[in-house]
Design a protein around this motif. Structure first.
Motif, mmCIF file in Angstrom:
data_model
loop_
_atom_site.group_PDB
_atom_site.id
_atom_site.type_symbol
_atom_site.label_atom_id
_atom_site.label_comp_id
_atom_site.label_asym_id
_atom_site.label_seq_id
_atom_site.Cartn_x
_atom_site.Cartn_y
_atom_site.Cartn_z
ATOM 1 N N GLY A 124 35.602 86.123 20.101
ATOM 2 C CA GLY A 124 35.020 84.157 19.595
ATOM 3 C C GLY A 124 34.824 83.856 21.657
ATOM 4 O O GLY A 124 34.827 82.976 21.516
ATOM 5 N N LYS A 125 34.767 84.492 22.351
ATOM 6 C CA LYS A 125 33.748 84.339 23.476
ATOM 7 C C LYS A 125 32.656 84.228 23.806
ATOM 8 O O LYS A 125 32.014 84.700 24.819
ATOM 9 C CB LYS A 125 34.665 84.587 24.989
ATOM 10 N N GLY A 126 31.575 84.745 22.809
ATOM 11 C CA GLY A 126 30.240 85.685 23.067
ATOM 12 C C GLY A 126 30.057 86.017 23.648
ATOM 13 O O GLY A 126 28.536 87.321 24.079
ATOM 14 N N VAL A 127 30.910 87.258 23.612
ATOM 15 C CA VAL A 127 30.832 88.873 24.211
ATOM 16 C C VAL A 127 29.866 89.453 23.035
ATOM 17 O O VAL A 127 28.777 90.321 23.409
ATOM 18 C CB VAL A 127 31.763 89.370 24.357
ATOM 19 N N GLY A 128 29.922 89.418 21.524
ATOM 20 C CA GLY A 128 29.319 90.306 20.944
ATOM 21 C C GLY A 128 28.279 89.860 20.663
ATOM 22 O O GLY A 128 27.030 90.733 20.701
ATOM 23 N N ARG A 129 28.188 89.027 20.653
ATOM 24 C CA ARG A 129 26.451 87.587 20.455
ATOM 25 C C ARG A 129 25.658 87.773 22.113
ATOM 26 O O ARG A 129 24.569 88.529 21.548
ATOM 27 C CB ARG A 129 26.707 86.455 20.644
ATOM 28 N N ALA A 130 25.942 88.388 23.144
ATOM 29 C CA ALA A 130 25.161 89.007 24.090
ATOM 30 C C ALA A 130 25.304 90.433 24.305
ATOM 31 O O ALA A 130 23.896 91.054 24.485
ATOM 32 C CB ALA A 130 26.203 88.569 25.673
ATOM 33 N N GLY A 141 35.361 92.808 37.337
ATOM 34 C CA GLY A 141 35.249 94.000 37.062
ATOM 35 C C GLY A 141 36.071 95.178 36.292
ATOM 36 O O GLY A 141 36.431 95.866 36.027
ATOM 37 N N GLN A 142 36.242 94.052 34.574
ATOM 38 C CA GLN A 142 36.805 94.458 33.482
ATOM 39 C C GLN A 142 35.862 94.468 32.321
ATOM 40 O O GLN A 142 34.879 93.526 32.228
ATOM 41 C CB GLN A 142 37.658 93.307 33.375
ATOM 42 N N LEU A 143 35.481 95.407 32.054
ATOM 43 C CA LEU A 143 34.825 96.017 30.319
ATOM 44 C C LEU A 143 35.809 94.980 29.843
ATOM 45 O O LEU A 143 36.480 95.513 29.129
ATOM 46 C CB LEU A 143 34.867 97.690 30.684
ATOM 47 N N LEU A 144 34.505 94.424 28.865
ATOM 48 C CA LEU A 144 34.917 93.656 27.401
ATOM 49 C C LEU A 144 34.062 93.601 26.654
ATOM 50 O O LEU A 144 34.548 93.607 25.002
ATOM 51 C CB LEU A 144 34.834 91.982 27.937
ATOM 52 N N GLY A 145 33.304 94.342 26.534
ATOM 53 C CA GLY A 145 32.992 95.210 25.245
ATOM 54 C C GLY A 145 31.333 96.264 25.634
ATOM 55 O O GLY A 145 31.204 96.438 26.293
ATOM 56 N N LEU A 146 31.488 96.761 24.746
ATOM 57 C CA LEU A 146 30.343 97.979 24.619
ATOM 58 C C LEU A 146 29.632 97.926 23.226
ATOM 59 O O LEU A 146 29.629 97.414 22.534
ATOM 60 C CB LEU A 146 30.702 99.590 25.070
#
Length: 146
Positions: free
Chosen positions: A92-98, A58-63
């Motif tokens: 550093g947890k793969g959010v940008g890559r995803a 439920g928390q937004l981590l990236g856009l």
């Protein structure tokens, strides 16, 4: 999980987008700036921007925001990835890559495989990721003097 931006994401999206704007030195954006940006992302109009978010419990981590546009060199057009941001605690947890991968998937689904973006020369953490998921262009960008 990466998913499309929804109307009910407004508050979380704005917090992330404010962080992105601050990262690039824009600390004084007026509320109308965010209103217009969100309206465009939600418009669904052909030729306007698309938005995706990374969410966990439920928390937004990236856009990420992207747009398809014509290109004289490519009949199918191109996809410009304009904004990419991960919350500091998500880096550093793969959010940008995803998020980049989700734009690649959207571009492939639209038949527009060419995706490009710009970043600041001194964005070293971002560039470390970009060097792994893309090819650096030899072009140098110029802007009109205002």
């Amino acid at each position: 999980m990466i998913r499309p931006l929804h109307h009910e994401d407004r508050a979380g999206w704005e917090a992330l987008y404010r962080g992105y704007q601050a990262f690039y030195g824009f600390h004084d954006r007026k509320p109308e700036f965010y209103d217009r940006a969100f309206e465009r992302l939600m418009s669904g109009r052909a030729g306007d921007f698309h938005g995706l978010v990374a969410e966990d419990e439920g928390q937004l981590l990236g856009l990420v925001h992207y747009v398809f546009h014509p290109n004289l060199w490519r009949d199918e057009g191109v996809c410009y990835l304009q904004d990419l941001f991960a919350a500091p605690e998500a880096r550093g947890k793969g959010v940008g890559r995803a998020l980049i991968g989700a734009v690649y998937d959207a571009a492939d689904a639209a038949g527009v495989p060419n995706v490009y973006w710009l970043t600041a020369e001194d964005n070293y953490p971002g560039r470390m990721l970009y060097d792994r998921v893309a090819v650096k262009s030899p072009f140098i960008r110029y802007n009109r003097k205002l």
